[in-house]
Motif scaffolding. Structure first.
Motif, PDB file in Angstrom:
ATOM      1  N   ILE A  35      29.023  46.168  13.603  1.00 52.96           N
ATOM      2  CA  ILE A  35      28.347  46.754  14.912  1.00 52.96           C
ATOM      3  C   ILE A  35      28.547  45.638  16.019  1.00 52.96           C
ATOM      4  N   GLY A  36      27.991  44.674  15.646  1.00 55.59           N
ATOM      5  CA  GLY A  36      28.391  43.610  16.633  1.00 55.59           C
ATOM      6  C   GLY A  36      30.018  43.471  17.431  1.00 55.59           C
ATOM      7  N   LEU A  37      30.850  43.470  16.408  1.00 57.10           N
ATOM      8  CA  LEU A  37      32.253  43.359  16.845  1.00 57.10           C
ATOM      9  C   LEU A  37      32.632  44.708  17.267  1.00 57.10           C
ATOM     10  N   LEU A  38      32.288  45.656  17.253  1.00 61.42           N
ATOM     11  CA  LEU A  38      32.564  46.917  17.578  1.00 61.42           C
ATOM     12  C   LEU A  38      32.006  46.920  19.245  1.00 61.42           C
ATOM     13  N   VAL A  39      30.990  46.468  19.408  1.00 60.53           N
ATOM     14  CA  VAL A  39      30.093  46.247  20.760  1.00 60.53           C
ATOM     15  C   VAL A  39      31.000  45.461  21.861  1.00 60.53           C
ATOM     16  N   ILE A  40      31.517  44.101  21.020  1.00 63.43           N
ATOM     17  CA  ILE A  40      32.257  43.386  21.802  1.00 63.43           C
ATOM     18  C   ILE A  40      33.676  43.772  22.196  1.00 63.43           C
ATOM     19  N   ILE A  41      34.292  44.433  21.144  1.00 62.11           N
ATOM     20  CA  ILE A  41      35.762  45.101  21.622  1.00 62.11           C
ATOM     21  C   ILE A  41      35.210  46.062  22.788  1.00 62.11           C
ATOM     22  N   PHE A  42      34.369  47.086  22.372  1.00 65.68           N
ATOM     23  CA  PHE A  42      34.076  48.035  23.592  1.00 65.68           C
ATOM     24  C   PHE A  42      33.962  47.400  24.999  1.00 65.68           C
ATOM     25  N   LEU A  43      33.065  46.263  24.956  1.00 63.57           N
ATOM     26  CA  LEU A  43      32.813  45.587  26.207  1.00 63.57           C
ATOM     27  C   LEU A  43      34.338  45.325  26.814  1.00 63.57           C
ATOM     28  N   ALA A  44      34.909  44.657  25.905  1.00 64.31           N
ATOM     29  CA  ALA A  44      36.121  43.993  26.360  1.00 64.31           C
ATOM     30  C   ALA A  44      37.246  45.050  26.855  1.00 64.31           C
ATOM     31  N   LEU A  45      37.253  46.156  26.149  1.00 65.26           N
ATOM     32  CA  LEU A  45      38.171  47.379  26.474  1.00 65.26           C
ATOM     33  C   LEU A  45      37.742  47.758  27.855  1.00 65.26           C
ATOM     34  N   ALA A  46      36.483  48.185  28.080  1.00 69.33           N
ATOM     35  CA  ALA A  46      35.951  48.798  29.094  1.00 69.33           C
ATOM     36  C   ALA A  46      35.603  47.832  30.158  1.00 69.33           C
ATOM     37  N   SER A  47      36.074  46.538  30.110  1.00 70.56           N
ATOM     38  CA  SER A  47      35.410  45.824  31.189  1.00 70.56           C
ATOM     39  C   SER A  47      35.793  46.070  32.626  1.00 70.56           C
ATOM     40  N   PRO A  48      36.920  46.597  32.954  1.00 67.02           N
ATOM     41  CA  PRO A  48      37.114  46.813  34.214  1.00 67.02           C
ATOM     42  C   PRO A  48      36.258  47.936  34.785  1.00 67.02           C
ATOM     43  N   LEU A  49      35.540  48.723  33.958  1.00 65.96           N
ATOM     44  CA  LEU A  49      34.481  49.416  34.546  1.00 65.96           C
ATOM     45  C   LEU A  49      33.236  48.986  34.385  1.00 65.96           C
ATOM     46  N   LEU A  50      32.997  48.004  33.591  1.00 63.65           N
ATOM     47  CA  LEU A  50      31.807  47.653  33.509  1.00 63.65           C
ATOM     48  C   LEU A  50      31.351  46.377  34.485  1.00 63.65           C
ATOM     49  N   VAL A  51      32.430  45.474  34.894  1.00 59.23           N
ATOM     50  CA  VAL A  51      31.981  44.414  35.725  1.00 59.23           C
ATOM     51  C   VAL A  51      31.338  44.567  36.824  1.00 59.23           C
ATOM     52  N   PRO A  52      30.113  44.041  36.970  1.00 59.09           N
ATOM     53  CA  PRO A  52      29.316  44.206  38.408  1.00 59.09           C
ATOM     54  C   PRO A  52      30.180  43.688  39.622  1.00 59.09           C
ATOM     55  N   TYR A  53      31.074  42.573  39.614  1.00 60.70           N
ATOM     56  CA  TYR A  53      31.711  42.188  40.743  1.00 60.70           C
ATOM     57  C   TYR A  53      33.198  41.992  40.373  1.00 60.70           C
ATOM     58  N   ASP A  54      33.775  41.674  41.414  1.00 60.86           N
ATOM     59  CA  ASP A  54      35.365  41.291  41.132  1.00 60.86           C
ATOM     60  C   ASP A  54      35.388  39.787  40.494  1.00 60.86           C
ATOM     61  N   PRO A  55      35.774  39.632  39.349  1.00 61.44           N
ATOM     62  CA  PRO A  55      35.451  38.369  38.613  1.00 61.44           C
ATOM     63  C   PRO A  55      36.072  37.120  39.443  1.00 61.44           C
ATOM     64  N   ASN A  56      36.843  37.178  40.318  1.00 57.91           N
ATOM     65  CA  ASN A  56      37.225  36.198  41.421  1.00 57.91           C
ATOM     66  C   ASN A  56      36.805  35.871  42.631  1.00 57.91           C
ATOM     67  N   PHE A  57      35.674  36.958  42.749  1.00 63.01           N
ATOM     68  CA  PHE A  57      35.064  36.961  44.035  1.00 63.01           C
ATOM     69  C   PHE A  57      33.959  35.712  44.071  1.00 63.01           C
ATOM     70  N   GLN A  58      34.050  35.016  45.441  1.00 60.57           N
ATOM     71  CA  GLN A  58      33.271  33.803  45.378  1.00 60.57           C
ATOM     72  C   GLN A  58      31.993  34.137  46.490  1.00 60.57           C
ATOM     73  N   HIS A  59      30.952  34.438  45.773  1.00 63.40           N
ATOM     74  CA  HIS A  59      29.591  34.854  46.559  1.00 63.40           C
ATOM     75  C   HIS A  59      29.424  33.443  47.236  1.00 63.40           C
ATOM     76  N   GLU A  60      29.254  33.799  48.556  1.00 64.13           N
ATOM     77  CA  GLU A  60      28.762  32.474  49.298  1.00 64.13           C
ATOM     78  C   GLU A  60      27.387  32.257  49.165  1.00 64.13           C
TER      79      GLU A  60
END
Lengths: 543, 297, 326
Positions: free
Chosen positions: B35-60
């Motif tokens: 179950i844990g691995l499935l969750v991790i894989i799901f998170l990885a696959l759906a990451s573009p939809l799930l990320v709260p911010y642009d991963p490279n955006f620098q919050h001042e």
């Protein structure tokens, strides 16, 4: 806290058991006897050479120049007053062309496993040390196949016409023209005095290359061993002319990783550490067993544009880049506000610093306009950064990332190229870069030592002018300033030089950083050099 | 219609896969890991939809913010931020894609190459067989790191080279294993019987033998996948893999190394992610091999 | 038996030859400059056939012409030889630790099979096997060295000890040098060694524990062991004389497989703990683009792996005659 929680889950109990067994078998009390007599300095990098004639980096001067050698004259720490060193006294002729030095007697060179001197320091050693750099015909001139960056870029080859030995304890320098900063030049590390006897002996044995690998000097410490990437070991010079040092052993522990350096300091494996990261300053400040030393730095961190490569040969592009970068953000996040924005290449504490230089304000709109005027639609540039921390730039990669972010605003694509320090310096001095993040720390408080090696046409030839920028006006101002002794007139010329620099914009001047070193509190009488290094002479330990 | 109801009394024997699945489910640890691995894989696959911010955006003004559950944490940044003010949670989600994706590719590539080599050495001509076996033995001893170092030194550091290096290093494991399994099976009587039926060894390998090896191959694949994740992460950590712009978990961890004493979460969290993922994979692999061969345990 | 030895040696030589061939071909496909950088000597590589070029390359490798560092112009082989003892010292102690603890853990787990202890050992070995070693090293350093202050942070010995590298093995050099405080120095060496060795031992330890456990379970079900139990021979005797030795011999090939992983682990561990060995140098050389150094140290590490593997093969063939057919 979080950390401990994680580690508890993963700590293998079997290992813990073993660990407890082994640790109890050999408890980790500090090795008392030698710890009392020695000092470990965690340096931020490997010196590229121990011979200060070749060196350009502060690390090399810490390890080689000040530790192993003396000069004819020295600067009083923290001031620009010239004091006697190996020369006891000197006279300057009225026309300013002849400098006669009376040398100190009974100054002994180091006695080591590889060389036992038969005589004390005398005029021959002075002649050898300067002639090696000056004369191409000198048997040692091409040994080690390195250049003499300071000697060459300061134009000393033309300046010094002749050096005469009057008798064993007196030498005379003949200059081609009056040079007001000449004495302070002689106090710089590259003017260190080497043993002519040692050089002669190696010449007879045909092993000249050992001369620079196993150095012999008159300085406070004697070289024992250099293990590449690991450590350099010294011991105190028992016959040092100022009396032997209080610390018996000195070890440079080469620790490029700033977090490891801090870890070694807190664990007591180092007594002194170079360049703590700005982020650690607060921790060091709070820690009662550590002392933080700070000093307004004689330095400049800058972004050099290689003006020989298009599009950076276009002044509008250079100005556009100057407008495009938010330096306040860099000061805040790279230096954590332990620096001030630089407008001039000269730091404010230098006497001819121009306080009213016009500034390129941060304004992407102007930047875009200038680029458009230059006819540039699409631009992709490389920024070279280096992988270690320097006094003028705690994290050049991070700085590059911030610059990249700013450049995206004006649609410039940026590639960050990170290089290891020595290959970075090597390739930059050959002009292989488009743009590079660089910096400079001065060796003394004369403005000439900032401007001449970094921005003149001579320096563009030797490569220490990293922008390869050559301006007749700029050089003209500097040349006239050198011939004048009146400080006010000199300052005027330096103001004009700074104005020329600013309008031509071969660099983006970024910051003058405050310089820090941290030490354990039992280390006493530690002094910083203006260039961000450390004076080990005179340090003692108190427990 | 008649076919649907059982006329004869018949004991239903589950197929080997159904039986293994039944056994696997009884293993609580392995099930949780799955179950844990499935969750991790799901998170990885759906990451573009799930990320709260642009991963490279620098919050001042949000440099090195602590994770939200710690004192001084900001709920806006679940895992805190790094030294440039980038959201660690978003970066880790993006890193999951890279790390797991390239590890998966490396595993699949090495499985395919291993299959070819394994079959070739098991039923191919003797000369080719010895040659390839010798070659695989040589590779077997060479760690992926050395291959990656050579590739990087010669062709530059990219995630592709890291993946390639890991795939090359894993191939002989598959090849050797498949070779051995095939040799064992080929000696069994049912193969002989099948050969009498259809005298084409290739067809037999695929039709009769392989179904019996699925389980073993699955176990080997899980094992290789876990090694691949660890190796990709190690290469990233040493700067031999992913670029600074799109860091995998290993690279993410090494980027924050300078701040390890001030902001330990920037190092511990990506490491923990690698560790948990690999642990899950290994537990599943173990559960699988137990399920296939319950007597041995 | 000699047949086995000769067979193993010849196969090692073939391995080395083919590895050098592969590396040579890689060098050729990359660009000729890197090759020239390594073998800058009187064997011009251009204008000859590929086979001659390979022969020249091989001759140079065998003769010890490994090129010169592009950073400090020192001969590579000399540097490699100066650095390798540190790596061997670390790896040796890690192996020792892994064998010792793995053996004990595996045996204990078998004795208490199907109990909580067995489950615990298995779980721990899973954890050890799954942990990314670079992260594990950093965490142990943070907790054990920095928080608890039990071990030094990094390096091989306290910096103030004046030990001239003669053999390169600290524990040997400490006796060859005239050190006044020898016991302090030895203590310092062990203190510096323990943490990196422990980190490096983690993965092999877990594998050894599991392998030994599996092998022991298999052996203990054999008839002669069961009959020995039935005859009332003491458990310790059975375990030690019959079971553990056999299990060890049987697991040899699996241990041999770990050599490559151990070398990879050593490179990472050295980098983390700033251990001045070949692995750290390799990574540093890679970062500063010193290609001859990278080439030299990679080749050396591969040679070492092959040689140790062959030695282990020979040893296990001698101990365990059943394996001789391979």
């Amino acid at each position: 806290m979080n950390l401990k929680a994680c580690s508890k889950h993963t700590l293998n109990p079997l290992m813990l058991l073993l660990l407890v067994l082994l640790v109890s078998a050999c408890d980790n009390t500090p090795e008392q006897s030698i710890m009392r007599q020695g000092l470990v300095f965690c340096s931020e990098g490997n010196p590229d050479t121990l011979n200060p004639q070749f060196a350009t980096s502060g690390i090399a001067f810490d390890a080689g120049g000040r530790t192993l050698f003396n000069r004819l004259v020295q600067l009083e720490p923290g001031t620009s007053t010239i004091k006697p060193s190996l020369a006891e006294s000197w006279t300057i002729s009225e026309d300013g062309l002849r400098y006669q030095f009376t040398l100190r007697r009974d100054v002994q060179f180091h006695t080591t496993k590889y060389f036992q001197p038969s005589r004390a320091f005398n005029a021959n050693d002075v002649l050898f040390s300067f002639n090696r750099q000056r004369l191409q015909a000198h048997p040692y001139h091409f040994v080690s196949r390195r250049s003499y960056p300071y000697f060459d870029s300061m134009g000393l080859r033309e300046l010094i016409i002749d050096i005469k030995k009057i008798h064993n304890y007196s030498v005379e320098f003949h200059l081609a023209r009056p040079e007001s900063p000449f004495l302070s030049i002689l106090a710089m590390e590259f003017a260190s005095i080497f043993s002519a006897e040692y050089a002669q002996r190696l010449l007879e044995e045909d092993q000249q290359e050992l001369f620079d690998l196993f150095p012999i000097g008159t300085g406070p410490f004697v070289f024992v061993r250099h293990v590449q990437d690991s450590h350099i070991r010294f011991h105190a010079h028992p016959q040092y002319y100022k009396g032997p040092e209080k610390i018996k052993y000195l070890v440079f522990a080469i620790t490029p990783e700033p977090s490891l350096r801090y870890a070694r300091l807190t664990a007591g494996e180092c007594d002194v550490m170079a360049n703590p990261l700005p982020a650690y300053l607060n921790l060091i400040h709070k820690n009662k067993t550590l002392d933080l030393y700070q000093m307004t730095g004689l330095n400049i961190g800058y972004w050099a544009f290689n003006t020989t490569k298009p599009p950076f040969d276009d002044i509008r592009v250079r100005r556009a880049l100057n407008h495009a970068i938010n330096r306040q953000a860099i000061i805040h996040s790279v230096y954590l506000d332990s620096a001030e924005i630089a407008e001039s290449p000269l730091p404010p504490s230098i006497w001819s610093h121009h306080t009213e230089l016009p500034s390129y304000t941060y304004d992407p709109v102007i930047a875009r306009k200038l680029l458009k005027e230059a006819g540039i639609e699409q631009l992709e540039i490389d920024i070279w950064a280096f992988n270690i921390q320097r006094p003028y730039n705690p994290d050049s990669v991070k700085m590059a990332e911030l610059i990249k972010r700013d450049l995206e605003q004006i649609d410039i694509k940026t590639n960050i190229v990170t290089l290891e320090w020595s290959s970075f310096i090597h390739r930059v001095s050959q002009g292989q870069h488009q743009t590079a993040l660089l910096g400079w720390t001065a060796d003394n408080e004369d403005p000439d030592h900032f401007l001449t090696p970094l921005l003149t046409c001579d320096a563009a030839m030797t490569g220490s002018n990293r922008a390869f920028w050559c301006s007749k006006d700029f050089d003209g101002h500097l040349n006239s300033a050198r011939k004048i002794t009146d400080p006010n007139q000199r300052a005027d010329l330096y103001y004009q030089a700074q104005e020329t620099f600013k309008s031509e914009a071969p660099w983006l001047t970024i910051a003058h950083a405050t310089q820090y070193i941290a030490a354990r509190s039992h280390v006493k009488n530690l002094k910083q050099t203006p260039s961000g290094g450390v004076y080990f002479s005179g340090v003692y330990l108190e427990r | 219609m008649l076919n649907k109801s059982n006329i004869y009394i018949q004991e239903k024997i589950p197929g080997p896969i159904a039986e293994a699945w039944h056994n696997f489910r009884k293993n609580i640890l392995a099930s949780v890991a799955l179950i844990g691995l499935l969750v991790i894989i799901f998170l990885a696959l759906a990451s573009p939809l799930l990320v709260p911010y642009d991963p490279n955006f620098q919050h001042e003004n949000a440099y090195l913010v602590q994770p939200s559950w710690m004192e001084g944490g900001n709920p806006a940044f679940i895992f805190g931020t790094d030294d440039l003010g980038r959201d660690l949670f978003s970066r880790m989600l993006m890193g999951a894609r890279l790390t797991l994706g390239s590890a998966f590719i490396a595993t699949v590539v090495s499985l395919s190459l291993g299959l070819v080599l394994g079959i070739l050495t098991a039923i191919g001509p003797r000369l080719i067989s010895t040659l390839f076996l010798r070659f695989m033995d040589m590779l077997l001893a060479t760690p992926s790191l050395l291959i990656a170092i050579l590739l990087t030194a010669l062709f530059g550091a990219t995630l592709f080279h890291a993946t390639l290096a890991v795939a090359i290093a894993l191939t002989p494991h598959f090849g050797r294993n498949i070779h051995q399994l095939l040799e064992e099976e080929l000696a069994k009587p049912y193969v002989e019987a099948a050969l009498l039926d259809v005298p084409n060894i290739f067809r037999n390998v695929f039709r009769s033998i392989f179904p019996n090896l699925f389980g073993r191959l699955a176990v080997q694949m899980m094992l290789s996948f876990s090694i691949a994740v660890l190796d990709i992460a190690a290469l990233g950590f040493l700067g031999l893999g992913a670029s600074a712009d799109s860091p995998d978990w290993g690279r993410l961890l090494s980027e924050s190394l300078d701040y390890i004493q001030i902001a330990p979460w920037t190092v511990t969290l990506p490491g923990l992610a690698i560790f948990v993922t690999v642990l899950c994979i290994n537990l599943i692999g173990q559960g699988l091999s137990q399920a296939l061969d319950p007597e041995k345990y | 038996m000699w047949v086995v030895v000769i067979k193993k040696i010849s196969s090692a030589i073939i391995s080395i030859l083919s590895i050098t061939l592969v590396i040579f071909l890689l060098l050729k496909t990359a660009n000729t400059q890197s090759l020239d950088a390594i073998l800058l000597n009187d064997n011009p590589l251009s204008d000859t056939s590929l086979i001659t070029q390979y022969r020249n390359y091989l001759t140079n490798i065998i003769n010890g012409n490994w090129g010169y560092s592009s950073i400090n112009n020192q001969p590579i082989l000399q540097e490699v030889i100066a650095l390798i003892p540190a790596t061997i010292e670390l790896t040796f102690f890690a192996t020792l630790m892994a064998l010792l603890i793995g053996l004990i853990a595996g045996t204990v787990a078998t004795i208490f099979r199907h109990t909580f202890i067995d489950f615990f050992v298995l779980l721990i070995s899973f954890v050890g096997y799954s942990v990314p070693i670079f992260w594990w090293g950093l965490i142990t350093m943070l907790v054990i060295s920095l928080d608890w202050g039990l071990t030094p942070v990094s390096g091989r010995i306290g910096f103030l000890f004046d030990i001239e590298p003669i053999t390169g093995f600290m524990l040997v050099d400490v006796f060859l040098n005239d050190v006044s405080n020898r016991w302090e120095a030895i203590k310092s060496i062990f203190n510096h060694l323990i943490l990196p060795a422990m980190v490096l031992a983690t993965v092999p330890l877990s594998i050894i524990a599991r392998t030994i456990r599996a092998a022991l379970i298999e052996i203990l079900q054999k008839d002669h062991i069961l009959s020995a139990f039935a005859r009332g021979i003491s458990g310790v005797k059975i375990y030690w004389i019959h079971a553990i030795r056999n299990a060890l011999a049987q697991s040899m090939p699996i241990f041999a497989m770990q050599i490559g992983a151990l070398v990879m682990g050593a490179i990472i561990t050295e980098t983390i703990f700033s251990w001045p060995g070949l692995g750290k140098w390799l990574i540093e050389s890679l970062n500063r683009g010193d290609f001859p150094a990278v080439h030299g140290s990679t080749i050396m590490l591969i040679f070492i792996i092959i040689v140790i593997n062959s030695l282990l093969d020979i040893a296990s063939a001698i101990i365990n005659p059943r394996l001789r057919k391979f």
